[in-house]
Write a protein that holds these residues in place. Sequence first.
Motif, PDB file in Angstrom:
ATOM      1  N   THR A  75       0.835  -1.202   0.000  1.00 41.97           N
ATOM      2  CA  THR A  75       0.000   0.000   0.000  1.00 41.97           C
ATOM      3  C   THR A  75       0.871   1.253   0.000  1.00 41.97           C
ATOM      4  O   THR A  75       0.535   2.258  -0.638  1.00 41.97           O
ATOM      5  CB  THR A  75      -0.931   0.003   1.222  1.00 41.97           C
ATOM      6  OG1 THR A  75      -1.701  -1.192   1.239  1.00 41.97           O
ATOM      7  CG2 THR A  75      -1.876   1.191   1.183  1.00 41.97           C
ATOM      8  N   ALA A  76       1.994   1.194   0.700  1.00 45.67           N
ATOM      9  CA  ALA A  76       2.923   2.331   0.717  1.00 45.67           C
ATOM     10  C   ALA A  76       3.446   2.630  -0.681  1.00 45.67           C
ATOM     11  O   ALA A  76       3.633   3.797  -1.049  1.00 45.67           O
ATOM     12  CB  ALA A  76       4.082   2.045   1.665  1.00 45.67           C
ATOM     13  N   PHE A  77       3.680   1.584  -1.488  1.00 44.82           N
ATOM     14  CA  PHE A  77       4.099   1.807  -2.871  1.00 44.82           C
ATOM     15  C   PHE A  77       3.024   2.571  -3.647  1.00 44.82           C
ATOM     16  O   PHE A  77       3.331   3.448  -4.458  1.00 44.82           O
ATOM     17  CB  PHE A  77       4.385   0.469  -3.563  1.00 44.82           C
ATOM     18  CG  PHE A  77       5.666  -0.187  -3.125  1.00 44.82           C
ATOM     19  CD1 PHE A  77       6.797   0.559  -2.875  1.00 44.82           C
ATOM     20  CD2 PHE A  77       5.740  -1.566  -2.967  1.00 44.82           C
ATOM     21  CE1 PHE A  77       7.988  -0.037  -2.465  1.00 44.82           C
ATOM     22  CE2 PHE A  77       6.916  -2.180  -2.563  1.00 44.82           C
ATOM     23  CZ  PHE A  77       8.050  -1.411  -2.314  1.00 44.82           C
ATOM     24  N   ALA A  78       1.756   2.243  -3.392  1.00 41.11           N
ATOM     25  CA  ALA A  78       0.659   2.959  -4.050  1.00 41.11           C
ATOM     26  C   ALA A  78       0.663   4.430  -3.648  1.00 41.11           C
ATOM     27  O   ALA A  78       0.499   5.327  -4.496  1.00 41.11           O
ATOM     28  CB  ALA A  78      -0.683   2.314  -3.689  1.00 41.11           C
ATOM     29  N   PHE A  79       0.856   4.709  -2.347  1.00 35.46           N
ATOM     30  CA  PHE A  79       0.942   6.095  -1.880  1.00 35.46           C
ATOM     31  C   PHE A  79       2.095   6.812  -2.567  1.00 35.46           C
ATOM     32  O   PHE A  79       1.971   7.974  -2.973  1.00 35.46           O
ATOM     33  CB  PHE A  79       1.135   6.119  -0.366  1.00 35.46           C
ATOM     34  CG  PHE A  79      -0.133   6.064   0.423  1.00 35.46           C
ATOM     35  CD1 PHE A  79      -0.652   7.194   1.025  1.00 35.46           C
ATOM     36  CD2 PHE A  79      -0.829   4.861   0.578  1.00 35.46           C
ATOM     37  CE1 PHE A  79      -1.832   7.137   1.768  1.00 35.46           C
ATOM     38  CE2 PHE A  79      -2.000   4.793   1.313  1.00 35.46           C
ATOM     39  CZ  PHE A  79      -2.509   5.932   1.912  1.00 35.46           C
ATOM     40  N   ARG A  80       3.228   6.139  -2.684  1.00 35.10           N
ATOM     41  CA  ARG A  80       4.403   6.765  -3.299  1.00 35.10           C
ATOM     42  C   ARG A  80       4.136   7.133  -4.754  1.00 35.10           C
ATOM     43  O   ARG A  80       4.450   8.257  -5.184  1.00 35.10           O
ATOM     44  CB  ARG A  80       5.597   5.820  -3.213  1.00 35.10           C
ATOM     45  CG  ARG A  80       6.891   6.423  -3.733  1.00 35.10           C
ATOM     46  CD  ARG A  80       8.025   5.424  -3.728  1.00 35.10           C
ATOM     47  NE  ARG A  80       7.804   4.346  -4.698  1.00 35.10           N
ATOM     48  CZ  ARG A  80       8.663   3.353  -4.911  1.00 35.10           C
ATOM     49  NH1 ARG A  80       9.775   3.287  -4.213  1.00 35.10           N
ATOM     50  NH2 ARG A  80       8.397   2.422  -5.804  1.00 35.10           N
ATOM     51  N   GLU A  81       3.559   6.213  -5.509  1.00 35.69           N
ATOM     52  CA  GLU A  81       3.328   6.469  -6.931  1.00 35.69           C
ATOM     53  C   GLU A  81       2.281   7.550  -7.145  1.00 35.69           C
ATOM     54  O   GLU A  81       2.431   8.413  -8.016  1.00 35.69           O
ATOM     55  CB  GLU A  81       2.901   5.168  -7.626  1.00 35.69           C
ATOM     56  CG  GLU A  81       3.942   4.058  -7.592  1.00 35.69           C
ATOM     57  CD  GLU A  81       5.265   4.466  -8.223  1.00 35.69           C
ATOM     58  OE1 GLU A  81       5.248   5.246  -9.200  1.00 35.69           O
ATOM     59  OE2 GLU A  81       6.320   4.017  -7.738  1.00 35.69           O
ATOM     60  N   LEU A  82       1.223   7.519  -6.357  1.00 37.53           N
ATOM     61  CA  LEU A  82       0.183   8.541  -6.498  1.00 37.53           C
ATOM     62  C   LEU A  82       0.694   9.910  -6.076  1.00 37.53           C
ATOM     63  O   LEU A  82       0.325  10.934  -6.666  1.00 37.53           O
ATOM     64  CB  LEU A  82      -1.044   8.156  -5.671  1.00 37.53           C
ATOM     65  CG  LEU A  82      -1.880   6.999  -6.239  1.00 37.53           C
ATOM     66  CD1 LEU A  82      -2.877   6.503  -5.198  1.00 37.53           C
ATOM     67  CD2 LEU A  82      -2.608   7.436  -7.501  1.00 37.53           C
ATOM     68  N   ASN A  83       1.554   9.953  -5.053  1.00 38.24           N
ATOM     69  CA  ASN A  83       2.101  11.236  -4.619  1.00 38.24           C
ATOM     70  C   ASN A  83       3.009  11.844  -5.684  1.00 38.24           C
ATOM     71  O   ASN A  83       3.047  13.060  -5.856  1.00 38.24           O
ATOM     72  CB  ASN A  83       2.871  11.074  -3.309  1.00 38.24           C
ATOM     73  CG  ASN A  83       3.407  12.400  -2.810  1.00 38.24           C
ATOM     74  OD1 ASN A  83       2.682  13.205  -2.236  1.00 38.24           O
ATOM     75  ND2 ASN A  83       4.686  12.661  -3.050  1.00 38.24           N
ATOM     76  N   LYS A  84       3.746  11.002  -6.402  1.00 38.46           N
ATOM     77  CA  LYS A  84       4.578  11.515  -7.492  1.00 38.46           C
ATOM     78  C   LYS A  84       3.723  12.223  -8.538  1.00 38.46           C
ATOM     79  O   LYS A  84       4.109  13.244  -9.088  1.00 38.46           O
ATOM     80  CB  LYS A  84       5.340  10.366  -8.158  1.00 38.46           C
ATOM     81  CG  LYS A  84       6.501   9.806  -7.365  1.00 38.46           C
ATOM     82  CD  LYS A  84       7.166   8.691  -8.157  1.00 38.46           C
ATOM     83  CE  LYS A  84       8.299   8.038  -7.377  1.00 38.46           C
ATOM     84  NZ  LYS A  84       8.907   6.910  -8.144  1.00 38.46           N
TER      85      LYS A  84
END
Length: 514
Positions: A75-84
């Motif tokens: 889920t943290a990877f999803a947050f990272r990609e969406l934040n980019k």
Amino acid sequence: MSRPVPQPPPPTATPAASAKGLKAGSIGIGPTVALGLAAVAPAYSLAVTLGFVVLAVGVHTPAAFLLGFVPILFTAFAFRELNKEMPDCGGVFVWITRVFGPRAGWFLGGWVPQIATFIATAALAQVAATYLLEFLGLGGIAEQPILVALLACSLIGLSAVVSARGIELSALLQYALIGLQLVALGGFCVGAFTAIGASGTLEGAEPPSLDWLNPFAFDDASGLVSGVILCLFIYWGWDALIAVNEETTNRKSTPGRAVVITTTILLVFYVVTAVAAVGFAGVAGITDPGTVSDVLSVLGPQATGTVFGQIIILAVGLSALAALMTVAVSTPRSWLSMGTYRALPRAAATMHPIRGTPTTSILWWALLSVGMTVGLTAIAADFIGFAVLSIGLLIAAYYAATALACVVYFAPQMRTSAGSLLMKGILPSVGAAMMIAAFVLSALDMYSPDYVGLSWLGIGTVFWTGVGALVTGLIVTALLQNRFREFFSAQTIPRGNVTNRAELATTLTSETEA
């Protein structure tokens, strides 16, 4: 026929931080990680949750922490990609709205995380007040619910004042508070491992084994699932750092890196502390009725001595206070974003012209938090604890929605490279599936009238609390559609994916400038 040459993406689709009044470039990766760690309150989370994980899985508690980390990391990877792609202080609110529409955005990105946070805020304020009183030798006052509630409300006010003074002060305080927590946890581990090496463990303890780290070595699937679900709560909170993404030195990359760093640090400390605690006290020692709900405060003095044991008790109290102060930073910034995009009254976007803080939203947060604390205390002195147990449902719901939003948003890119397919598709999909499974299993568990021994109409009270919060959110979302027509008609945040960035950039920038 040759394939077209891929074109570089247009600029990011979110307005500049300065357009909202936030102070861009105020904090770097270190303070951002500190805010993320503080929001989780690792010392407090371990103190009150470790014993119940041990109840569920015994010596395989470290394995439960490892397994519970998997959906968190994905889920943290999803947050990272969406934040980019969309580095907005509204975080999940903006992302879910963009992908699934304004109703889903307001409910799953606004209501759900905010209600979970308010329940946690009441608990954090109460815990901070109780532990600080006990540290000062005022245990008699700590047993008076009304006095504890008054001190808890005072700590909420203090947190609001710190937040209103600026992000720099908040970050500086979190450095000190998270530093104390890590020192306390590290000291406990050193003391416990020293006792293990010197055969000075409590009666019934057994030497640590590599099997403790192997989830497949535990043959009770139901117990392991229960332990992993508990771990969702113990890891929860790191996403609060997304709320300061527009104030970091590089708002596209710094918050995403901080998310991964924060969750990894938590994993290391949780696993090592779990091994130390189980190896020192054994399953029987940790699950003793006098220890199970407050493991660190009870075992800390036994493993490290009276003096450092008091430091551990102080660290647990300040851990809750640090998390409270982080919530005072993150929640008002979420409301700032919602106010900017017409999903809340425009007053939510009122900013202090010099300090760069959402003053009106901070005031609203403080008043609502005081009301929640007083209200839950009035229902029953221990009701806050039951309410906290329901948070797992809310966490799983909005984490799953965010992970799915990542998959849907970036779907057009997944055929372009294996990296995109893995980081934006496969891993977030697995994370979402695990979160949905956690939601369903938690709900079924909480439905039982035997859950925590409290029920109403034959259904567990915790189930009523969690599902009741979700149903109430659906009703509130429906009632507000006429009040915030611009937002709910997708005028302020248009629905779409990565293929139409330019439209989003134009719309969001115009809304912020307005």
